[in-house]
Each structure stands twice: as structure tokens, then as C-alpha cells.
Design an enzyme around this catalytic site. Structure first.
Site, PDB file in Angstrom:
ATOM      1  N   ARG A 107      24.016  35.384  80.847  1.00 53.54           N
ATOM      2  CA  ARG A 107      23.018  35.584  79.869  1.00 53.54           C
ATOM      3  C   ARG A 107      23.795  36.227  78.542  1.00 53.54           C
ATOM      4  NH1 ARG A 107      17.920  35.015  78.221  1.00 53.54           N
ATOM      5  NH2 ARG A 107      16.687  36.957  77.993  1.00 53.54           N
ATOM      6  N   THR A 379      14.140  26.895  76.592  1.00 51.29           N
ATOM      7  CA  THR A 379      14.680  26.944  77.753  1.00 51.29           C
ATOM      8  C   THR A 379      14.704  25.677  78.752  1.00 51.29           C
ATOM      9  OG1 THR A 379      14.089  29.392  78.000  1.00 51.29           O
ATOM     10  CG2 THR A 379      14.891  28.453  80.067  1.00 51.29           C
ATOM     11  N   ASN A 399      16.594  30.332  74.130  1.00 47.79           N
ATOM     12  CA  ASN A 399      15.303  30.927  73.929  1.00 47.79           C
ATOM     13  C   ASN A 399      14.229  30.048  73.357  1.00 47.79           C
ATOM     14  OD1 ASN A 399      13.279  33.140  74.217  1.00 47.79           O
ATOM     15  ND2 ASN A 399      13.765  34.207  72.317  1.00 47.79           N
ATOM     16  N   ASP A 421      14.474  38.458  73.027  1.00 48.48           N
ATOM     17  CA  ASP A 421      13.922  38.855  74.427  1.00 48.48           C
ATOM     18  C   ASP A 421      14.249  40.564  74.737  1.00 48.48           C
ATOM     19  OD1 ASP A 421      12.800  36.632  75.563  1.00 48.48           O
ATOM     20  OD2 ASP A 421      14.666  35.849  76.510  1.00 48.48           O
ATOM     21  N   SER A 451      13.125  36.254  81.783  1.00 43.99           N
ATOM     22  CA  SER A 451      12.312  35.973  83.085  1.00 43.99           C
ATOM     23  C   SER A 451      12.446  34.515  83.751  1.00 43.99           C
ATOM     24  CB  SER A 451      10.899  35.499  82.043  1.00 43.99           C
ATOM     25  OG  SER A 451      10.349  36.425  81.397  1.00 43.99           O
TER      26      SER A 451
HETATM   27  N1  GLY Z   1      14.345  33.134  76.734  1.00 46.80           N
HETATM   28  C1  GLY Z   1      13.608  33.143  77.779  1.00 46.80           C
HETATM   29  C2  GLY Z   1      13.922  33.910  78.996  1.00 46.80           C
HETATM   30  O1  GLY Z   1      15.063  34.272  79.237  1.00 46.80           O
HETATM   31  O2  GLY Z   1      13.185  34.498  79.910  1.00 46.80           O
END
Ligand code: GLY
Length: 568
Positions: A107, A379, A399, A421, A451
Site C-alpha cells: 500500500r 483499481t 485509486n 483514502d 477496501s
Molecule cells: N483506493 C481504493 C482502495 O484501496 O480501497
């Protein structure tokens, strides 16, 4: 040369053991979308046929599912620039043939100079464009570091895995109609948010079949081939990123890039009626919410009620509401905040959460601010199962579609807008209408709550399904529905992903449904008191089932995009 793209066409192909494509040839000008294939050995499903084929070829060359996931991700960074990426981040969940489970967290992180209120004006109000558009919206990218963390479990040399991507970037490939439409729709943003010429902008509008050549991106990929992760996080590419930041008033530094670290997390694994669900832990909210929703629903006879029966849909909506309420309140980066995971997922707690559930009557979310659910295809997800007992699910992201729409000058890749986010201010909805609290506030080095829910289902410790989807806040409810559709309602992978979906995320207090959702179910829900909002497509899911008897793979790509399956 033949150039064939069958958009939106569901094609079912049965392969024999003979290879579909010679391993040595990618044939960028000769591809077609395959929605549903049945193959005996290995299968890849991703958002673009060329990326799926790049991965399938690696399997044919003797690579395992991890090799194929690396090659597919790198190819997606070229052929699916809206979400495939070098400048974003993602999660890989895998079950390896030796029983080991992986949950790689690559991430993005907030740059060191990021601060809690960086997207607020002097009166304390959010300036939402700042977390979405351009240089300041970008978190420190994790994808390249993630790929090298995964290399520990790969078999083939890295050059073999990255070469298809280099070929596609250097020689080009013909774009699909939807890519042409997306590039045209984003032209003004690309012009507004960039400081250097980019391959994505040309004078005439893009059209289906036009060749997209990305020489700067090919150069960056070659640096990564030669120098490994340092080809991105140090040297020329890092200098290009920082120069881009300086030109566009961003805050990412050489130190941010050099200090980026992948986290190898313990996969979140739980039991559902004898199946083992293996999925992503924090900083994804996906795994915890999935465990909560499946835990809340487990005691109800939903299979008996039937697929898309109003009773089953209402129950699923109510467990979604409760999981998303907890998401907003409690969840954030576990390296920065203490999250009561054990309590949130305990059977006792989940049973108590359903105490106020009234069958046939809509529940009620405590309204703070109603968010707007945008219709975006941000995504991207890929699922792979090989013939060695490995299963991989990867969800990776910029994103928003094309992320921040800022392309690093001379380096040719898009930067994410993942900073959105974070909760830019407690209670204020982000682009998905999701709200959060202090747990997901911005802090230097922190990972923003996600998510993304790449998931594998095991039966007797053998891979049964690999699945996942993009879709922002709808990712978790889509994965939940795919699991219910297969494990409870007995649908095939193709039906499980393609049948119309619904979504409730606590706030706004409404059930979002796809336009083709059955009218009789909508009417029944309205009579129970639910507000219904029709919206565009939910997710673009990729699902593979490994038949427990003969191990034949049923690989299904979502009808909603250019998604395509490949295998042998
Ligand atoms: N950017 C979408 C997620 O990570 O939930």
C-alpha cells in the site's frame, strides 16, 4: 495483421492441453477478449487480454502463479494505465503449494511532509480536489517494492517476467474502445495536471485500434529490469519523481522513496461453514468487514431463501450496513492505531450486532453527512491458479481512474491519488462517500485505509476459488456477494460475478443497485422501507474455480469491462 477485440461479448472456450499461444509470442496486435474459459493447467484473469495472456505464457513457460502475477501486474501497468500501475500500490494474497499463506502489503504511504490537515483550508474545510488531483494527491508508491517482495516466491528470472511489459510499452499495442473513451475523457485533466509531454495526449481523439506507444515507461521498466527495486526507488527514476514533485508543488522526496517498505502481514483467515477464507488484513478494511459480514449472516438459512430473494438481499444489506459503520469508526493502519480486531470479529459481538435486525423492515443509519457514490472503475484485480497448487489474488490501485492524472515526466507512469483514502477530516466523505475518524487520519509514513479484498477460498486446505474486484467502497460488498453467490447459492463463477449486484455502506443510508437489478426485488425492498439508488456497473471481478475432483479450472472475467481470461 488481424486485430480483433470483441467488447462485451461473452465467449466460452474449452481448451485442450495444447497451448493457446506459443509462449515466446505475445502478439500484441492479435488479441481478443475471452470471458469464460475452462482449462486443465493454469489460468489468469485480469482487466486486459494482453495482461492475462502475458501471465498465462509465464505459466506455460514453467513459472508458478506468483511469477504469473508479477508478469500480469507489470503488463497491466502498460496496457491498462487507468489502474494497472507502477506509481500506485496494492495487496497480494496467496496460498502456496507448501501451505504457506502470503499477505503482501505494498500500500502507498503518506510522505514524511504530509500532515493531518493538509487538505483543509484556513477555515478548516476540506479542499477535496487537493487529495484527488495532481501532485499533492499522491502517496509514496508501493507496487514495485511489492513485486520484488513477491520475487522471493517466484521461480523464473525477473527479466523473463518484465520483458512482456517492456515489449508492450516499447512497440505499442492497439487500444480498446473503452480505453480510447477513457483517454479522451481525461485529456483535459492530463493537460491541466502535467508538467511534461505524455504519451496519453495527442491532437486527434483516440479511437479503438490506435496504437499506444510509451517510450518513457519502457525506459523506466528497463531501469527496473537492470537495477531491481533500486531502478525505481533510487537513481534516475527517483530523481524524475522528485523533479516532477518540484515542478508540480508536491511533497514527495528522495528519502520518502528510499524509505518505502513492504509489509509481509499475516493473512486474515477464517472459517465459513467448512470453507477457509484467506484474505487481506489491515490496512485493508476488506478482510475484517468480510469476516464480519459472513459471521453475521452465517446462522441464517440464506441458501434456502434463494439467490436475489428479497429476504436474502435484505439480510445482506443489513450486515453490510453494520460492517461499514464499524469500518468508519474503528479501522486504520495497524502500525499507527490500535484496532480492536479480535473484538470486532468475535462471534459474540457479531451476534449482538444483529440483535436489532428486523426481517422485512429497513434498518436506519445514524446520519451525519450523506456521501455521493461515484461511478468509477478505479483499481484492478487479477486472479491466478496454477497446476502446482498455488493460488494468487492481487488487487492493485492508483485509486481513481488514472490516479492523480499526473504522469512523472521522462518516466512515463501515472502517480496515484491514494491520499484521498485517508479521512481528510473526521466525518467528511471521501470520493466513495466513505467517512472515517481519527483512526484513518493522515500522518507521515502511515498507510491509508483500503477496501481492497483479494481473497482465496480453500476447501480441505486446497485452493477452491481465487477472486477479487476493483470498485472502491463496493469492493468488500462485491467480494461478499461473490462468496455468497458461489458458496451459498451455488452459482458458477461467470454467474457469480456477472449477475447484478447491490451495495450498502452505512452512509449514505441507501441501497445502491446496478441498473439491471431485478425490479421485483427493488419493489420488495422499497416496501420494507429502503431507499434505492440505481447506479452504473459495480466492480470488475475476476474469479477462478478449481474443480475439486479433476482440478479443471473455470476462469471467469467480468462482463463489465475489457476483462479477459487466458490459460492452457
Ligand atoms: N483506493 C481504493 C482502495 O484501496 O480501497
Amino acid at each position: 495483421m488481424r486485430f480483433l477485440i470483441l467488447l462485451g461479448l461473452a465467449v466460452s472456450t474449452v481448451y485442450t492441453a495444447r497451448a493457446q499461444f506459443p509462449a515466446e509470442q505475445l502478439r500484441p496486435y492479435d488479441y481478443k477478449i475471452e470471458k469464460n474459459i475452462t482449462v486443465p493447467h493454469g489460468a489468469v484473469v485480469s482487466a486486459h487480454p494482453l495482461a492475462s495472456r502475458a501471465g498465462a505464457q509465464i505459466l506455460q513457460q514453467g513459472g508458478n502463479a506468483i511469477d504469473a502475477a508479477i508478469a500480469t501486474q507489470l503488463a497491466l501497468a502498460v496496457v491498462y494505465p487507468g489502474a494497472g500501475n507502477l506509481g500506485g500500490g496494492g495487496f497480494m494474497v496467496a496460498h502456496l503449494s507448501n501451505g504457506k499463506q502470503l499477505a503482501l502489503d505494498y500500500r502507498e504511504t503518506a510522505p514524511a511532509r504530509a500532515s493531518r490537515d493538509m487538505y483543509l483550508d484556513s477555515a478548516g474545510n476540506p479542499i477535496t480536489t487537493l487529495s484527488l488531483d495532481g501532485h499533492l494527491a499522491a502517496g509514496v508508491p508501493g507496487t514495485v517494492a511489492g513485486i520484488f517482495a513477491a520475487m522471493k516466491y517466484a521461480k523464473l528470472p525477473f527479466a523473463t517476467l518484465i520483458d512482456p511489459a517492456i515489449l508492450l510499452a516499447e512497440k505499442g499495442f492497439p487500444i480498446t474502445a473503452s480505453e480510447a473513451a477513457n483517454l479522451n475523457a481525461s485529456k483535459a485533466d492530463f493537460q491541466r495536471l502535467n508538467t511534461a509531454p505524455t504519451a496519453f495526449v495527442k491532437d486527434q481523439p483516440w479511437k479503438e485500434g490506435d496504437t499506444l506507444v510509451q517510450p518513457d515507461l519502457a525506459h523506466t521498466l528497463k531501469l527496473i529490469r537492470k537495477k531491481g527495486a533500486a531502478g525505481f526507488y533510487e537513481g534516475e527514476t527517483a530523481a524524475n519523481i522528485v523533479a516532477e514533485m518540484k515542478r508540480g508543488h508536491g511533497i514527495m522526496t528522495l528519502a520518502d522513496l528510499k524509505n518505502y517498505k513492504v509489509r509481509e502481514r499475516k493473512a486474515l483467515s477464517f472459517n465459513y461453514k467448512g470453507y477457509t477464507i484467506v484474505t487481506m488484513p489491515l490496512p485493508s478494511s476488506g478482510g475484517i468487514c468480510l469476516q464480519q459480514m459472513m459471521g453475521m449472516i452465517e446462522n441464517y438459512p440464506v441458501a434456502q431463501w434463494g439467490f436475489h430473494s428479497p429476504r436474502a438481499v435484505q439480510l445482506m444489506v443489513e450486515v453490510e450496513r453494520r460492517a461499514y459503520a464499524d469500518r468508519a469508526q474503528f479501522l486504520g493502519d495497524p502500525d499507527f492505531v490500535k484496532v480492536p480486531v479480535a473484538q470486532l470479529t468475535s462471534k459474540k459481538y457479531l451476534t449482538s450486532r444483529m440483535a436489532d435486525f428486523v426481517p422485512g423492515k429497513a434498518g436506519n443509519s445514524e446520519t451525519t453527512k450523506a456521501g455521493v457514490l461515484p461511478e468509477s472503475e478505479e483499481t484492478t484485480h487479477l486472479s491466478i491458479i496454477d497446476d502446482k497448487g498455488n493460488a494468487v489474488a492481487v488487487t492493485t490501485t492508483l485509486n481513481g481512474h488514472y490516479g492523480s492524472r499526473t504522469i512523472v515526466g521522462k518516466a512515463g507512469f501515472l502517480l496515484n491519488n491514494e491520499m484521498d483514502d485517508f479521512s481528510v477530516k473526521p466525518g467528511v466523505p471521501n470520493m466513495y462517500g466513505l467517512v472515517g475518524t481519527e483512526a484513518n487520519a493522515i500522518a507521515p509514513g502511515k498507510r491509508m485505509l483500503s477496501s481492497m479484498t483479494p481473497t482465496i477460498v480453500l476447501q480441505q486446505q486446497q485452493p477452491l476459488y481465487a477472486l477479487g474486484t476493483p470498485g472502491g467502497s463496493t469492493i468488500i460488498t462485491s467480494v461478499f456477494q461473490m462468496l455468497m453467490n458461489t458458496l451459498e447459492f451455488g452459482l458458477s463463477p461467470a454467474d457469480a460475478i456477472n449477475k447484478p449486484k447491490f451495495h450498502h455502506q452505512w452512509l449514505p443510508d441507501e441501497v445502491a443497485v446496478e441498473k439491471d437489478f431485478p425490479e421485483e426485488v427493488i419493489t420488495a425492498l422499497q416496501q420494507m422501507g429502503y431507499a434505492i439508488k440505481k447506479r452504473g456497473p459495480i466492480g470488475r471481478s475476476e474469479m477462478i474455480k478449481r474443480n475439486p475432483g479433476n482440478h479443471v479450472l473455470d476462469a471467469a472475467a467480468d462482463k463489465r469491462g475489457d476483462d479477459s481470461a487466458a490459460g492452457y
